[in-house]
Design a protein around this motif. Structure first.
Motif, PDB file in Angstrom:
ATOM      1  N   GLU A 169     -43.525-163.784 104.182  1.00 51.47           N
ATOM      2  CA  GLU A 169     -44.035-163.840 102.811  1.00 51.47           C
ATOM      3  C   GLU A 169     -45.552-163.986 102.881  1.00 51.47           C
ATOM      4  OE1 GLU A 169     -42.086-163.237 100.419  1.00 51.47           O
ATOM      5  OE2 GLU A 169     -40.117-163.663 101.275  1.00 51.47           O
ATOM      6  N   ASP A 170     -46.247-163.259 102.014  1.00 50.98           N
ATOM      7  CA  ASP A 170     -47.714-163.239 102.031  1.00 50.98           C
ATOM      8  C   ASP A 170     -48.222-163.593 100.630  1.00 50.98           C
ATOM      9  OD1 ASP A 170     -50.412-162.605 102.107  1.00 50.98           O
ATOM     10  OD2 ASP A 170     -50.135-160.617 103.006  1.00 50.98           O
ATOM     11  N   PRO A 171     -48.276-164.914 100.309  1.00 45.94           N
ATOM     12  CA  PRO A 171     -48.648-165.314  98.937  1.00 45.94           C
ATOM     13  C   PRO A 171     -50.054-164.870  98.535  1.00 45.94           C
ATOM     14  CG  PRO A 171     -47.766-167.170 100.192  1.00 45.94           C
ATOM     15  CD  PRO A 171     -47.976-166.060 101.154  1.00 45.94           C
ATOM     16  N   GLN A 172     -50.982-164.780  99.476  1.00 46.20           N
ATOM     17  CA  GLN A 172     -52.344-164.366  99.110  1.00 46.20           C
ATOM     18  C   GLN A 172     -52.339-162.942  98.531  1.00 46.20           C
ATOM     19  OE1 GLN A 172     -55.354-163.501 102.111  1.00 46.20           O
ATOM     20  NE2 GLN A 172     -56.823-164.751 100.992  1.00 46.20           N
ATOM     21  N   LYS A 174     -49.678-161.642  97.396  1.00 46.39           N
ATOM     22  CA  LYS A 174     -48.561-161.665  96.436  1.00 46.39           C
ATOM     23  C   LYS A 174     -47.494-160.624  96.771  1.00 46.39           C
ATOM     24  CE  LYS A 174     -50.451-163.913  92.347  1.00 46.39           C
ATOM     25  NZ  LYS A 174     -50.448-165.143  93.096  1.00 46.39           N
ATOM     26  N   VAL A 175     -47.169-160.520  98.064  1.00 44.11           N
ATOM     27  CA  VAL A 175     -46.130-159.583  98.488  1.00 44.11           C
ATOM     28  C   VAL A 175     -45.252-160.213  99.567  1.00 44.11           C
ATOM     29  CG1 VAL A 175     -47.414-157.451  97.987  1.00 44.11           C
ATOM     30  CG2 VAL A 175     -47.636-158.525 100.238  1.00 44.11           C
ATOM     31  N   SER A 176     -44.069-159.652  99.679  1.00 43.77           N
ATOM     32  CA  SER A 176     -43.199-159.958 100.806  1.00 43.77           C
ATOM     33  C   SER A 176     -43.516-158.949 101.903  1.00 43.77           C
ATOM     34  CB  SER A 176     -41.733-159.820 100.407  1.00 43.77           C
ATOM     35  OG  SER A 176     -41.453-160.676  99.326  1.00 43.77           O
ATOM     36  N   LYS A 223     -46.333-153.293  96.541  1.00 42.91           N
ATOM     37  CA  LYS A 223     -46.105-154.595  95.864  1.00 42.91           C
ATOM     38  C   LYS A 223     -44.663-155.081  96.065  1.00 42.91           C
ATOM     39  CE  LYS A 223     -49.580-154.280  92.155  1.00 42.91           C
ATOM     40  NZ  LYS A 223     -50.383-153.188  92.611  1.00 42.91           N
ATOM     41  N   ASN A 225     -41.657-157.274  96.671  1.00 42.65           N
ATOM     42  CA  ASN A 225     -41.461-158.694  96.334  1.00 42.65           C
ATOM     43  C   ASN A 225     -39.962-158.993  96.371  1.00 42.65           C
ATOM     44  OD1 ASN A 225     -41.125-161.170  94.965  1.00 42.65           O
ATOM     45  ND2 ASN A 225     -42.982-160.838  93.751  1.00 42.65           N
ATOM     46  N   SER A 230     -42.666-168.678  96.963  1.00 43.94           N
ATOM     47  CA  SER A 230     -44.078-168.746  97.360  1.00 43.94           C
ATOM     48  C   SER A 230     -44.921-167.668  96.675  1.00 43.94           C
ATOM     49  CB  SER A 230     -44.214-168.600  98.882  1.00 43.94           C
ATOM     50  OG  SER A 230     -43.834-167.300  99.282  1.00 43.94           O
ATOM     51  N   LEU A 231     -44.283-166.667  96.083  1.00 43.39           N
ATOM     52  CA  LEU A 231     -45.032-165.566  95.446  1.00 43.39           C
ATOM     53  C   LEU A 231     -45.188-165.778  93.942  1.00 43.39           C
ATOM     54  CD1 LEU A 231     -43.367-162.498  97.238  1.00 43.39           C
ATOM     55  CD2 LEU A 231     -45.302-163.879  97.997  1.00 43.39           C
ATOM     56  N   LYS A 232     -44.599-166.893  93.428  1.00 46.39           N
ATOM     57  CA  LYS A 232     -44.640-167.083  91.972  1.00 46.39           C
ATOM     58  C   LYS A 232     -45.922-167.759  91.520  1.00 46.39           C
ATOM     59  CE  LYS A 232     -39.720-166.860  91.486  1.00 46.39           C
ATOM     60  NZ  LYS A 232     -38.472-167.555  91.783  1.00 46.39           N
TER      61      LYS A 232
END
Ligand code: FES
Length: 232
Positions: A169-172, A174-176, A223, A225, A230-232
């Motif tokens: 998961e890559d929250p910065q 905003k993608v999986s 994108k 997701n 963690s992406l919210k």
């Protein structure tokens, strides 16, 4: 590692995982520099002897396959080169460390942006801070695009992994991200041949890579997701 642990790619379908390989989430954490600097372990899934992981990106039951690839006729053709890592990697030399860099394995995880960047850290590896940054940033590269080598011993410096699978998961961004195979897990093609076994490999789970089965970073543009908190 158990002998029967492997991942088999089914033609235009899921990854079939066998041999009770643990599955968990892993989240890229941003450091003071504003770039990803470490990995945080996330949710662990119940251990199963075998399971099918979605490869097309469209399952409603991610990370598992729910058969949707059949409905929309997923094209999962494996287009990646079968050349070995060291055949395609560029070599960068420094005073105490060397680096090998195979760009085609880049997944845009950005750990190589740490401080002056991995390449410059290697070139300045007679400086203890640069040496530490070079090792840290290359070892955090999930795909193993970057590998650091001890110049004296000529051995690679590799992280030690539990044989396991992580869903990135890559929250910065905003993608999986991709599926991270850790600890030399065998990946077998739909045609029965084996891919080179390496300590770190990342394979596509969004369905959009142009270098299947490997991830090529296309999940960012797409994108992708999977609904992780963690992406919210
Ligand atoms: S998961 Fe990275 S390109 Fe598909």
């Amino acid at each position: 590692m158990k002998n029967n642990q492997k991942i088999t790619i089914s033609k235009d379908g899921p990854y079939i995982v066998s041999g009770s390989i643990p599955l968990k989430k892993e989240i890229a954490i941003i450091g003071k520099s504003g770039e990803p600097e470490e990995w945080k372990k996330g949710e662990r899934y119940p251990l199963q002897d075998s399971y099918a992981l979605c490869r097309c990106g469209e399952s409603k039951n991610k990370p598992y396959c729910d058969g949707t690839h059949i409905t929309f006729k997923f094209n999962g053709t494996e287009t990646a080169s079968r050349k070995k890592y060291l055949e395609i990697a560029e070599k960068i030399t420094g005073p105490e460390l060397n680096l090998t860099d195979a760009r085609e394995f880049c997944v845009s995880a950005r750990f190589c942006h740490l401080a002056e960047g991995t390449r410059n850290s290697i070139k300045n590896s007679n400086n203890p801070v640069s040496k530490k940054n070079g090792i840290q940033s290359a070892c955090n590269c999930p795909s193993g695009r970057l590998v650091v080598w001890n110049k004296k011993t000529k051995n690679p410096i590799e992280p030690e992994f539990e044989h396991s699978i992580s869903l990135i998961e890559d929250p910065q961004a905003k993608v999986s991200g991709p599926i991270w195979l850790k600890g030399k897990i065998q990946l077998e093609s739909g045609d029965g041949t084996k891919y080179e076994t390496r300590n770190r490999i990342t394979i596509c789970r969004c369905g959009k890579s142009n270098n299947k089965p490997y991830c090529d970073g296309s999940h960012i543009k797409a994108k992708f997701n999977d609904g992780d908190n963690s992406l919210k």
